[in-house]
Scaffold this motif. Structure first.
Motif, PDB file in Angstrom:
ATOM      1  N   GLU A 149       0.832  -1.212   0.000  1.00 31.44           N
ATOM      2  CA  GLU A 149       0.000   0.000   0.000  1.00 31.44           C
ATOM      3  C   GLU A 149       0.862   1.256   0.000  1.00 31.44           C
ATOM      4  N   ASP A 150       1.883   1.256   0.830  1.00 26.86           N
ATOM      5  CA  ASP A 150       2.807   2.391   0.888  1.00 26.86           C
ATOM      6  C   ASP A 150       3.476   2.614  -0.470  1.00 26.86           C
ATOM      7  N   LEU A 151       3.947   1.533  -1.069  1.00 22.64           N
ATOM      8  CA  LEU A 151       4.678   1.648  -2.326  1.00 22.64           C
ATOM      9  C   LEU A 151       3.769   2.076  -3.471  1.00 22.64           C
ATOM     10  N   LYS A 152       2.521   1.656  -3.447  1.00 20.46           N
ATOM     11  CA  LYS A 152       1.574   2.100  -4.472  1.00 20.46           C
ATOM     12  C   LYS A 152       1.373   3.613  -4.384  1.00 20.46           C
ATOM     13  N   GLU A 153       1.271   4.132  -3.168  1.00 19.32           N
ATOM     14  CA  GLU A 153       1.165   5.588  -2.996  1.00 19.32           C
ATOM     15  C   GLU A 153       2.428   6.288  -3.470  1.00 19.32           C
ATOM     16  N   LEU A 154       3.577   5.681  -3.168  1.00 20.85           N
ATOM     17  CA  LEU A 154       4.849   6.253  -3.606  1.00 20.85           C
ATOM     18  C   LEU A 154       4.909   6.303  -5.124  1.00 20.85           C
ATOM     19  N   LYS A 155       4.474   5.236  -5.774  1.00 20.34           N
ATOM     20  CA  LYS A 155       4.463   5.186  -7.236  1.00 20.34           C
ATOM     21  C   LYS A 155       3.550   6.277  -7.799  1.00 20.34           C
ATOM     22  N   LYS A 156       2.357   6.429  -7.228  1.00 22.24           N
ATOM     23  CA  LYS A 156       1.419   7.461  -7.688  1.00 22.24           C
ATOM     24  C   LYS A 156       2.000   8.856  -7.519  1.00 22.24           C
ATOM     25  N   SER A 157       2.856   9.018  -6.512  1.00 22.24           N
ATOM     26  CA  SER A 157       3.430  10.346  -6.239  1.00 22.24           C
ATOM     27  C   SER A 157       4.567  10.690  -7.186  1.00 22.24           C
ATOM     28  N   GLY A 158       5.020   9.712  -7.990  1.00 16.97           N
ATOM     29  CA  GLY A 158       6.017  10.007  -9.014  1.00 16.97           C
ATOM     30  C   GLY A 158       7.362   9.324  -8.871  1.00 16.97           C
ATOM     31  N   ILE A 159       7.511   8.461  -7.866  1.00 22.99           N
ATOM     32  CA  ILE A 159       8.763   7.712  -7.712  1.00 22.99           C
ATOM     33  C   ILE A 159       8.627   6.379  -8.434  1.00 22.99           C
ATOM     34  N   ASP A 160       9.605   6.043  -9.256  1.00 21.21           N
ATOM     35  CA  ASP A 160       9.533   4.854 -10.098  1.00 21.21           C
ATOM     36  C   ASP A 160      10.354   3.678  -9.588  1.00 21.21           C
ATOM     37  N   THR A 161      11.443   3.953  -8.855  1.00 21.76           N
ATOM     38  CA  THR A 161      12.415   2.912  -8.514  1.00 21.76           C
ATOM     39  C   THR A 161      12.924   3.112  -7.100  1.00 21.76           C
ATOM     40  N   ILE A 162      13.158   2.003  -6.412  1.00 24.65           N
ATOM     41  CA  ILE A 162      13.876   2.070  -5.146  1.00 24.65           C
ATOM     42  C   ILE A 162      15.094   1.149  -5.225  1.00 24.65           C
ATOM     43  N   VAL A 163      16.162   1.562  -4.580  1.00 23.59           N
ATOM     44  CA  VAL A 163      17.331   0.704  -4.397  1.00 23.59           C
ATOM     45  C   VAL A 163      17.168   0.004  -3.055  1.00 23.59           C
ATOM     46  N   ASP A 164      17.020  -1.307  -3.103  1.00 20.53           N
ATOM     47  CA  ASP A 164      16.855  -2.099  -1.886  1.00 20.53           C
ATOM     48  C   ASP A 164      18.238  -2.520  -1.406  1.00 20.53           C
ATOM     49  N   VAL A 165      18.677  -1.928  -0.304  1.00 20.00           N
ATOM     50  CA  VAL A 165      20.023  -2.198   0.210  1.00 20.00           C
ATOM     51  C   VAL A 165      20.013  -3.253   1.315  1.00 20.00           C
ATOM     52  N   THR A 166      18.980  -4.101   1.303  1.00 20.82           N
ATOM     53  CA  THR A 166      18.947  -5.248   2.211  1.00 20.82           C
ATOM     54  C   THR A 166      19.849  -6.329   1.643  1.00 20.82           C
ATOM     55  N   ASN A 167      20.844  -6.741   2.400  1.00 24.88           N
ATOM     56  CA  ASN A 167      21.805  -7.702   1.854  1.00 24.88           C
ATOM     57  C   ASN A 167      21.834  -8.999   2.657  1.00 24.88           C
ATOM     58  N   ILE A 168      22.893  -9.752   2.535  1.00 25.03           N
ATOM     59  CA  ILE A 168      22.988 -11.092   3.121  1.00 25.03           C
ATOM     60  C   ILE A 168      22.990 -11.000   4.652  1.00 25.03           C
ATOM     61  N   GLY A 169      22.057 -11.697   5.280  1.00 24.50           N
ATOM     62  CA  GLY A 169      21.974 -11.696   6.733  1.00 24.50           C
ATOM     63  C   GLY A 169      21.028 -10.654   7.300  1.00 24.50           C
ATOM     64  N   MET A 170      20.443  -9.808   6.429  1.00 25.71           N
ATOM     65  CA  MET A 170      19.522  -8.755   6.885  1.00 25.71           C
ATOM     66  C   MET A 170      18.064  -9.124   6.647  1.00 25.71           C
ATOM     67  N   GLY A 171      17.824 -10.352   6.191  1.00 29.65           N
ATOM     68  CA  GLY A 171      16.455 -10.772   5.914  1.00 29.65           C
ATOM     69  C   GLY A 171      16.061 -10.608   4.460  1.00 29.65           C
ATOM     70  N   ARG A 172      17.036 -10.467   3.583  1.00 31.48           N
ATOM     71  CA  ARG A 172      16.744 -10.329   2.156  1.00 31.48           C
ATOM     72  C   ARG A 172      16.033 -11.575   1.634  1.00 31.48           C
ATOM     73  N   ASP A 173      14.940 -11.375   0.900  1.00 37.81           N
ATOM     74  CA  ASP A 173      14.143 -12.479   0.350  1.00 37.81           C
ATOM     75  C   ASP A 173      13.799 -12.096  -1.086  1.00 37.81           C
ATOM     76  N   ILE A 174      14.543 -12.647  -2.046  1.00 43.50           N
ATOM     77  CA  ILE A 174      14.429 -12.215  -3.438  1.00 43.50           C
ATOM     78  C   ILE A 174      13.046 -12.504  -4.015  1.00 43.50           C
ATOM     79  N   GLU A 175      12.492 -13.666  -3.727  1.00 43.67           N
ATOM     80  CA  GLU A 175      11.176 -13.993  -4.285  1.00 43.67           C
ATOM     81  C   GLU A 175      10.103 -13.049  -3.728  1.00 43.67           C
ATOM     82  N   ARG A 176      10.193 -12.711  -2.450  1.00 42.87           N
ATOM     83  CA  ARG A 176       9.213 -11.783  -1.867  1.00 42.87           C
ATOM     84  C   ARG A 176       9.413 -10.374  -2.424  1.00 42.87           C
ATOM     85  N   ILE A 177      10.664  -9.987  -2.626  1.00 38.96           N
ATOM     86  CA  ILE A 177      10.944  -8.686  -3.241  1.00 38.96           C
ATOM     87  C   ILE A 177      10.324  -8.617  -4.631  1.00 38.96           C
TER      88      ILE A 177
END
Length: 299
Positions: free
Chosen positions: A44-72
């Motif tokens: 829901e948050d990201l949909k609002e962000l997209k509507k506001s004009g932001i197209d891309t985020i850099v996800d800096v979650t890496n190994i050991g921080m809970g990164r889950d590629i399929e969920r991303i």
């Protein structure tokens, strides 16, 4: 869509440089709020962000921080938000055992594999090394090991490095490690510097050629956003508009709108108007949110 060297970065659009989609630091912090596991509220948050004009985020979650590629990938698809993935390890005390057991070169090879081959057996590749971090008082030995491994991986692949500074501190010490490892500092982002409002510090960092990330926008318990905006305007007036990046670093459920937080779209709804009130133009905003991330990641 996940953007990487398979897809290219022509669709990057307006970009936030330091965010998280599947972070989980709850075990070490002993705080369930540090687990960003409410997928529906996040979308829901990201949909609002997209509507506001932001197209891309850099996800800096890496190994050991809970990164889950399929969920991303799922979150990206449902929210229609582009995501750029990262490799690396974070900082003490959030490091998996492999960091302590491995050599610098072995860690570098892990990063290189995720950049060249893909992450967790997928074809989705890391396009950033980050967020790699340092502690508040000093750079721990194991953190230095990660920085040296990141430098080797950067020198071999050319992908940029995004750092975490605890409370905005030790940025110069981070740069010293990179210099010793022959890293091109034009491809380095020093993160969280807006937690330490200090213009002399910023200018010294910028003299080394790196980017500065004002990436904790909305976290006014640390610094008022007005001070962040004033600092950005001062840096632009000194000729550094091409070295400024923005983000919010939403890493807790309580930052999401459904939990009473400021939410991802705050950066467009509240902070960009604040920048304009301090004299930034639409062209300035485009440079910071579009040109600079594209130069860093896609260039």
């Amino acid at each position: 869509m996940i953007l990487d060297n398979n897809t290219g970065f022509k669709d990057i659009g307006y970009t936030l440089i330091h965010e998280h989609l599947t972070i989980d630091l709850s075990r070490i912090k002993e705080d369930d709020d540090a687990k960003l596991d409410d997928v529906d509220s996040l979308i829901e948050d990201l949909k609002e962000l997209k509507k506001s004009g932001i197209d891309t985020i850099v996800d800096v979650t890496n190994i050991g921080m809970g990164r889950d590629i399929e969920r991303i990938k799922y979150i990206s698809d449902i929210s229609n938000m582009n995501v750029i993935l990262s490799t690396g390890f974070y900082k003490e005390p959030f490091l998996p055992e492999i960091v302590y057991k491995s050599s610098v070169k072995e860690l570098a090879n892990i990063f290189i594999d995720e950049i060249i081959k893909g992450i967790d057996g997928t074809n989705y590749k890391a396009s950033v090394i980050g967020e790699i971090g340092t502690s508040k008082e000093e750079i721990k030995v194991v953190e230095r090991k990660i920085f040296e491994a990141a430098a080797i991986a950067h020198n071999e692949t050319g992908v940029p490095i995004i750092t975490h500074t605890t409370l905005g501190l030790l940025g110069l010490e981070q740069i010293k490690i990179f210099k010793n490892m022959k890293v091109n500092l034009e491809n380095v982002v020093i993160g969280h510097i807006d937690l330490n409002i200090d213009m002399d510090y910023y200018l010294t960092l910028l003299d080394n050629g790196c980017y500065l990330a004002f990436d904790t926008i909305g976290k006014t318990n640390y610094q008022p956003d007005e001070l962040r905006a004033i600092s950005i305007k001062k840096l632009i007036d000194k000729g550094f508009i091409n070295k400024i990046l923005l983000s919010l670093d939403i890493s807790r459920k309580s930052y999401l709108k459904n939990y009473g937080g400021f939410g991802h779209s705050y950066i467009v709804e509240k902070f960009i108007p604040l920048l304009k009130n301090n004299g930034l133009t639409e062209e300035d905003i485009k440079t910071i949110l579009y040109k600079n991330p594209l130069d860093l990641i896609g260039g």
